[in-house]
Write a protein that holds these residues in place. Structure first.
Motif, short mmCIF file in Angstrom:
data_model
loop_
_atom_site.label_atom_id
_atom_site.label_comp_id
_atom_site.label_asym_id
_atom_site.label_seq_id
_atom_site.Cartn_x
_atom_site.Cartn_y
_atom_site.Cartn_z
N LEU A 1 0.85 -1.19 0.00
CA LEU A 1 0.00 0.00 0.00
C LEU A 1 0.89 1.23 0.00
O LEU A 1 1.56 1.53 0.99
CB LEU A 1 -0.91 -0.01 1.24
N PHE A 2 0.91 1.95 -1.12
CA PHE A 2 1.62 3.22 -1.21
C PHE A 2 0.65 4.34 -0.84
O PHE A 2 -0.47 4.40 -1.35
CB PHE A 2 2.15 3.46 -2.62
N ILE A 3 1.09 5.24 0.02
CA ILE A 3 0.30 6.40 0.38
C ILE A 3 1.08 7.66 0.03
O ILE A 3 2.15 7.91 0.60
CB ILE A 3 -0.09 6.39 1.86
N GLY A 4 0.57 8.42 -0.92
CA GLY A 4 1.08 9.75 -1.19
C GLY A 4 0.32 10.70 -0.28
O GLY A 4 -0.82 11.08 -0.58
N ASP A 5 0.92 11.06 0.83
CA ASP A 5 0.21 11.85 1.82
C ASP A 5 -0.25 13.17 1.21
O ASP A 5 0.55 13.93 0.68
CB ASP A 5 1.11 12.11 3.03
N GLY A 6 -1.55 13.42 1.27
CA GLY A 6 -2.10 14.67 0.75
C GLY A 6 -2.22 14.73 -0.76
O GLY A 6 -2.59 15.77 -1.31
N MET A 7 -1.95 13.63 -1.46
CA MET A 7 -1.85 13.64 -2.92
C MET A 7 -3.23 13.64 -3.58
O MET A 7 -4.07 12.80 -3.30
CB MET A 7 -1.07 12.40 -3.37
N THR A 8 -3.43 14.57 -4.49
CA THR A 8 -4.69 14.66 -5.23
C THR A 8 -4.44 14.46 -6.72
O THR A 8 -3.30 14.49 -7.20
CB THR A 8 -5.34 16.04 -5.05
N THR A 9 -5.52 14.28 -7.44
CA THR A 9 -5.44 14.15 -8.90
C THR A 9 -4.79 15.39 -9.51
O THR A 9 -3.99 15.28 -10.46
CB THR A 9 -6.84 13.94 -9.49
N ASN A 10 -5.08 16.58 -8.99
CA ASN A 10 -4.49 17.80 -9.53
C ASN A 10 -2.98 17.82 -9.35
O ASN A 10 -2.25 18.31 -10.22
CB ASN A 10 -5.11 19.02 -8.86
N MET A 11 -2.50 17.30 -8.24
CA MET A 11 -1.05 17.23 -8.02
C MET A 11 -0.40 16.23 -8.97
O MET A 11 0.69 16.47 -9.50
CB MET A 11 -0.75 16.83 -6.58
N ILE A 12 -1.07 15.11 -9.18
CA ILE A 12 -0.55 14.11 -10.12
C ILE A 12 -0.46 14.71 -11.52
O ILE A 12 0.52 14.51 -12.24
CB ILE A 12 -1.45 12.86 -10.10
N THR A 13 -1.47 15.47 -11.90
CA THR A 13 -1.46 16.13 -13.21
C THR A 13 -0.29 17.10 -13.33
O THR A 13 0.39 17.15 -14.36
CB THR A 13 -2.79 16.88 -13.43
#
Length: 671
Positions: free
Chosen positions: A170-182
């Motif tokens: 299980l990877f957790i990108g703390d606070g990570m949203t779709t907008n940040m991924i973009t």
């Protein structure tokens, strides 16, 4: 009580409004409390505690019964279709002793301004280490004050006894949203005429879902109770983990719920580990074993991870197999370690190999349990470890507690790949569970330091890419469920492009804002264009040039006052807002030393907030491997736990004893 009595008339004039800012007890809207509350879900065989409380407010708008709580309350439980039974008889336990205490709270902002707290007297009982083994709906009823009742409907999820995945990562990108991924994709991957020439590893996952991150009693969650939801299937309140927050004075006696790794160890005796770029006692990693109303009990939570919860034998083997991260101040003896003791020594005595730098990490064997603590506090971020490396000398974070910086630092990829090797060896046929966190995506977003946050997101993606390749190399890819998600989000987005040279050279705020281009003037990314004479040894999938003239116009919805120039902070992490001499304490202004050539952005938060805060946004869930299809769609954060538990066969009719997991049935089609 004299002061309370004199304030009673004032406090009584305040009205309590549904959805108020301040709550008497988040999971308890009435004077009778059942914890776990209404709408709670359980895994068959999952251990939990039941706390019931009866409140008698002394003053305020809820004042009742002259402040005397009913001490003769009763509690029953009914399985749907059956008869109500006394709670102690149903679970075949002794009736616990009555507990009594009092607490105070402010009903609203007016009450706080007037320093007019409401005091509440409490009578309570705690029923410990319970479990429900039969799926179905249960009704718990607390009866008190003669004619009052508080009811809770509990649902025990379906049985899941077949182990479909041998391993889970299980990877957790703390606070990570779709907008940040973009945004990370934009700066890390080249595009030509609107078409990317390469993609993030996340973009290649076969299944994408979204989880709703609501807390139990607030829309906006923090990392403690969101991690608790992901790991236990139970929502909690801000700052709490592995418990339902009660009103008692003790932050460790709240009703507990068993977590995924505690169940996994007990049922299958599998190996498990946690890796984080934060201090290892930070909310996301420590919630795997932590049970406390306060995430800030760092030293005690480290002790819980090693020794389990006092009076609870939830695991048949103490401690994680692998624990890698920062937070050395909780390990060497001193004011921040539990009872001032040496936890490096305690872990070593428990059979752990100890590592304090990247060199020794890579030299660890795979057979022994391993503790790797590489610095004090959180690990420096990817950008400082790989690009602006001179900044490392400014840290005072040696993991032994000595003065000076930690310079031989691993990254998330180093820690994760080593953890997999150890867990693969130690888990053997019984498999393993690993949580790996990219922590400073969140921490740097809080500081509005977008470049550092996106750098750590790209590091997470690079780690996921390397993990998939490594699993394939060791023959475990088809046996492993890989999930990448977040615990919560931030209100971050990219809304255009910026000519940073033009912005810097203008003399007024309004003229500087002309440098922000939108729509047809937003331009293209220069991050992946090689700058003359600049070469960073950062590998593929990262920007070559972190300080282009034309950069991203990006920002927050929930932020303090700050100055913005949209450029990378080369000299170290950002401090966007700060207190200024001559003004009240906790009154923050745009930091005059941060981006002095930028323009002022008015904040949207109370001025005692010096950083950005979390938002309501749903967050993505990427899945591949056994059970991947179950992670599509939109669902609550607690469902991550139940989906993983189902895939691991942890929902059992009698989970008191472990069993032979045999060979997991892993479909190559990953259906």
């Amino acid at each position: 009580m004299g002061k309370v009595a004199s304030l009673a008339a004032l406090a009584a004039s305040f009205t309590v409004v549904a959805g108020q800012t301040y709550q008497r007890l988040g999971a308890c809207p009435s004077l009778g409390c059942v914890l776990p509350p209404d709408q709670s879900d359980f895994l068959p065989g999952q251990y939990f505690d039941l706390r019931v409380e009866v409140h008698a407010p002394v003053n305020g708008s809820e004042a009742y019964n002259d402040g005397k709580p009913d001490e003769k309350f009763s509690v029953t439980i009914t399985k749907e279709g059956g008869k109500a039974q006394d709670i102690a008889k149903f679970f075949d336990i002794e009736e616990p002793e009555l507990e009594k205490w009092d607490f105070s709270w402010y009903e609203d902002l007016y009450a706080e301004d007037a320093d007019a707290p409401s005091v509440v007297n409490v009578a309570a009982k705690a029923y410990r280490r319970l479990a429900l083994y039969e799926p179905g709906t249960y009704h718990v009823e607390l009866s008190y004050y003669g004619d009052k009742t508080t009811r809770a409907e509990w649902v025990v999820r379906p049985l899941a006894t077949k182990k479909k995945a041998k391993n889970v990562i299980l990877f957790i990108g703390d606070g990570m949203t779709t907008n940040m991924i973009t945004a990370a994709r934009l700066i890390g991957h080249k595009s030509i005429n609107g078409k990317y020439q390469s993609l993030l590893q996340l973009d290649k996952f076969p299944v994408l879902g979204h989880q709703m991150t609501h807390s139990l009693d607030t829309y906006i969650t923090d990392s403690a109770n969101s991690a608790s939801a992901l790991y236990s299937g139970h929502k909690s309140t801000v700052n709490a983990m592995g418990v339902y927050a009660d009103s008692s004075p003790d932050p460790f006696d709240d009703p507990k719920v068993e977590t995924i790794v505690e169940i996994l160890r007990r049922v299958w005796d599998s190996a498990w580990g946690a890796v984080s770029t934060a201090q290892i006692a930070d909310a996301t990693p420590i919630a795997l074993t932590g049970h406390s109303r306060s995430r800030y009990q760092f030293g005690a939570l480290v002790d819980q991870a090693l020794n389990s919860v006092t009076n609870y034998t939830w695991t048949n083997q103490k401690g994680p197999d692998v624990w890698f991260g920062g937070g050395a101040e909780q390990f060497y003896p001193g004011k921040d370690s539990y009872k001032g003791e040496d936890y490096y020594a305690k872990f070593a005595d428990a059979g752990y190999d100890i590592s304090m730098n990247k060199t020794s990490l890579l030299e660890l064997g795979n057979s022994s349990k391993a503790l790797g603590i590489f610095c004090r506090s959180n690990l420096p971020v990817w950008l400082d470890r790989n690009v602006y490396t001179d900044n490392l000398a400014d840290f005072t974070n040696d993991p032994t507690g000595a003065e000076g910086p930690a310079l031989d630092l691993p990254g998330l990829k180093d820690m994760t790949l080593k953890a997999i090797d150890i867990l693969h060896k130690r888990g053997g046929d019984k498999g393993f569970f690993l949580m790996a966190e990219g922590a400073s995506i969140d921490k740097q977003m809080h500081a509005l330091d977008y470049d550092r946050a996106l750098g750590d997101l790209l590091e997470l993606d690079d780690t996921v890419r390397a993990t998939i390749a490594h699993l394939k190399a060791i023959g475990e890819l088809e046996n492993t469920l890989v999930i990448v998600t977040a615990d919560h989000g931030h209100g971050f987005d990219v809304f255009g492009g910026v000519d940073t040279k033009y912005l810097s050279e203008q003399s007024t705020n309004r003229a500087k804002r002309r440098a922000v281009g939108t729509y047809q003037n937003s331009g293209l990314s220069q991050y992946t264009d090689a700058a003359p004479g600049v070469s960073y040894n950062t590998g593929a999938h990262f920007p070559v040039n972190w300080d282009p003239r034309y950069t991203l116009a990006q920002g927050f919805g929930a932020m303090p006052d700050h100055r913005e120039n949209f450029r990378v902070h080369k000299n170290g992490p950002r401090t966007p807002a700060a207190e200024i001499e001559g003004f009240d304490e906790d009154d923050n202004f745009a930091n005059p030393e941060d981006n002095p050539d930028g323009f002022v952005v008015n904040g949207t938060l109370a001025t005692d907030e010096a950083s950005g805060v979390h938002s309501l946004t749903d967050v993505p869930v990427f899945a591949m491997g056994p059970c991947q299809a179950s992670f599509g769609g939109v669902y609550g954060n607690i469902d991550i736990f139940y989906k993983i538990a189902s895939c691991l066969g942890l929902g059992r009719p009698d989970a008191k004893a472990g069993g032979d997991p045999g060979k997991p049935s892993c479909s190559k089609s990953h259906e």
